[in-house]
Design an enzyme around this catalytic site. Structure first.
Site, PDB file in Angstrom:
ATOM      1  N   GLY A   1      -3.178   4.474  -8.424  1.00  0.00           N
ATOM      2  CA  GLY A   1      -3.054   5.211  -9.685  1.00  0.00           C
ATOM      3  C   GLY A   1      -2.359   6.555  -9.533  1.00  0.00           C
ATOM      4  O   GLY A   1      -2.330   7.349 -10.477  1.00  0.00           O
TER       5      GLY A   1
ATOM      6  N   ASP B   1       0.831  -1.215   0.000  1.00  0.00           N
ATOM      7  CA  ASP B   1       0.000   0.000   0.000  1.00  0.00           C
ATOM      8  C   ASP B   1       0.868   1.270   0.000  1.00  0.00           C
ATOM      9  O   ASP B   1       2.108   1.200  -0.052  1.00  0.00           O
ATOM     10  CB  ASP B   1      -0.926  -0.067   1.233  1.00  0.00           C
ATOM     11  CG  ASP B   1      -2.324   0.445   0.920  1.00  0.00           C
ATOM     12  OD1 ASP B   1      -2.457   1.293   0.037  1.00  0.00           O
ATOM     13  OD2 ASP B   1      -3.274  -0.012   1.589  1.00  0.00           O
TER      14      ASP B   1
ATOM     15  N   ASP C   1     -10.177   3.357  -3.797  1.00  0.00           N
ATOM     16  CA  ASP C   1     -10.839   2.171  -3.250  1.00  0.00           C
ATOM     17  C   ASP C   1     -12.264   2.012  -3.782  1.00  0.00           C
ATOM     18  O   ASP C   1     -13.024   2.977  -3.868  1.00  0.00           O
ATOM     19  CB  ASP C   1     -10.895   2.249  -1.726  1.00  0.00           C
ATOM     20  CG  ASP C   1      -9.520   2.025  -1.112  1.00  0.00           C
ATOM     21  OD1 ASP C   1      -8.526   1.976  -1.875  1.00  0.00           O
ATOM     22  OD2 ASP C   1      -9.445   1.899   0.119  1.00  0.00           O
TER      23      ASP C   1
HETATM   24  C1  GLA Z   1      -6.010   1.239   1.258  1.00  0.00           C
HETATM   25  C2  GLA Z   1      -6.120   0.239   0.116  1.00  0.00           C
HETATM   26  C3  GLA Z   1      -7.232  -0.758   0.415  1.00  0.00           C
HETATM   27  C4  GLA Z   1      -6.961  -1.462   1.741  1.00  0.00           C
HETATM   28  C5  GLA Z   1      -6.785  -0.440   2.847  1.00  0.00           C
HETATM   29  C6  GLA Z   1      -6.291  -1.074   4.141  1.00  0.00           C
HETATM   30  O1  GLA Z   1      -7.142   2.058   1.344  1.00  0.00           O
HETATM   31  O2  GLA Z   1      -6.342   0.892  -1.104  1.00  0.00           O
HETATM   32  O3  GLA Z   1      -7.352  -1.698  -0.632  1.00  0.00           O
HETATM   33  O4  GLA Z   1      -5.805  -2.247   1.607  1.00  0.00           O
HETATM   34  O5  GLA Z   1      -5.831   0.560   2.492  1.00  0.00           O
HETATM   35  O6  GLA Z   1      -6.143  -0.151   5.176  1.00  0.00           O
END
Ligand code: GLA
Length: 387
Positions: free
Chosen positions: A166, A130, A187
């Protein structure tokens, strides 16, 4: 000896985040692995079981190692990996390029090689990485290169799933970094607007996806029906109709996104299984050449092309996968002229069409095909060229 095929086609699996967020534990992961076998997910090609954020303690050990939360995972990660491997499946975990994960657990910043070694010791096969709490003085590009190198030298085949949403022109540098897939969107949420907006936002990114480095449109929400424990994902406003979930799965498949299930598969109903286990659609997603899909705007051209369009994917054996997508709120006729796919009328060649949702032949067509598609729905065909 390294497995050469790692990441060749889009990854398929399950990820804990969409439904369970922080509420994860060993028993849940065992149950998911069991269901992968008993409900046919493994046979359909789903392979990776991935634990997302919130699996560790909030502090590293004295030696600086990540520590699995002993209440959630009392037998430890190695035992969990063994359980999953014994079923012929693969095990994925989550960390972050920054100092902390998005939920505030320790990230791998400046611990990249140490963490990769630990993940390899535990038997991890997949790492989602992440982008939260990334120090501003260092580029994300460098941090993804670091972890990629660390994983590739960990002594284990570990698929690298980059997740920087992205940002920072990721398309321009991610393939060279060594990642096998990369999140290219924010997300997902379990509602129709999110599905529609994410897919439309990726239409001009299809030129970047391909074998060994796939454009990831985020985990699937198919079958969630609002069942997340997280307000943002959709516990309050969430849920889609079955047709919307079918359209979502079709878009992700033809656009070459990894297929990571996000619902509670312990409770999946028959319609959810029919969608997630559709072999005709999965075959399009897993086509070995891994080409992106191109968009054709329907005739007449004054049509609003952003919410009703065709997507065409050239398949390895010469067939064409064609999706007729109607993301608008009313029924539409979507008219496809075959010359838009490189098939002139003068060639004398027709298309023999097979419906990948009805699982039956539709017929042989010359020059054009113009189905009427209900609102928020789609038709996906596999077309063979015939004389
Ligand atoms: C980000 C990612 C998600 C998830 C959360 C976890 O928002 O984009 O897919 O992994 O973190 O905290």
């Amino acid at each position: 000896m390294k497995e050469k095929q790692l990441g060749l086609t889009p990854a398929m699996g399950w990820n804990s985040w969409n439904t369970f967020t922080w509420d994860i534990n060993e028993q849940l992961i065992h149950d998911v692995a069991d269901k992968f076998i008993s409900e046919g997910y493994k046979d359909a090609g789903y392979e990776y079981i991935v634990i997302d954020d919130c699996w560790s303690l909030k502090e590293r050990s004295k030696e600086g190692k990540l520590v699995a939360d002993p209440e959630k995972f009392p037998s430890g990660m190695k035992a969990l990996a063994d359980y999953i491997h014994d079923k012929g499946l693969k095990f994925g975990m989550y960390s972050c390029a920054g100092t902390h994960t998005c939920a505030g657990y320790p990230g791998s910043f400046e611990h990249e090689f140490q963490d990769a070694e630990l993940f390899a010791e535990w038997g991890i096969d997949y790492l989602k990485y992440d982008y939260c709490f990334k120090p501003r003085y260092i580029s994300g590009e460098l941090l993804y290169k670091r972890m990629s190198l660390a994983l590739k030298n960990s002594g284990r085949d570990i698929l690298f799933s980059a997740c920087n949403w992205g940002a920072d022109n990721v398309y321009q540098w991610i393939r060279e970094s060594g990642a096998h897939m990369y999140r290219s969107t924010g997300d997902i949420q379990d509602n129709w607007d999110s599905i529609k907006n994410l897919s439309v936002s990726q239409l001009d990114k299809e030129c970047y996806t391909g074998a060994y480095c796939h454009n990831d449109m985020d985990m699937l929400v198919v079958g969630m029906y609002g069942g997340s424990n997280n307000d943002f994902i959709g516990s309050k406003i969430g849920g889609c109709s079955d047709n919307e979930y079918k359209t979502h799965f079709s878009l992700w498949s033809i656009m070459g996104s990894p297929l990571m299930i996000g619902c509670d598969i312990r409770k999946a109903n028959q319609i959810t299984k029919d969608i997630l286990l559709n072999q005709d659609i999965i075959a399009i997603n897993q086509d070995i050449e891994g080409r992106g899909a191109y968009r054709i705007k329907p005739e007449p051209q004054w049509f609003n092309a952003d919410d009703a369009f065709m997507l065409v994917k050239t398949l390895t054996n010469g067939d064409l996968a064609i999706g007729f997508f109607n993301l608008s709120d009313s029924q539409r006729e979507l008219s496809l002229q075959f010359w838009d796919m490189g098939l002139p009328y003068a060639s004398g060649i027709s298309l023999s069409m097979y419906d990948c949702w009805e699982h039956k032949e539709i017929g042989v067509f010359k020059e054009r095909y113009a189905p009427v598609v209900p609102a928020h729905d789609c038709i996906v065909v596999r077309a063979k060229l015939v004389k």
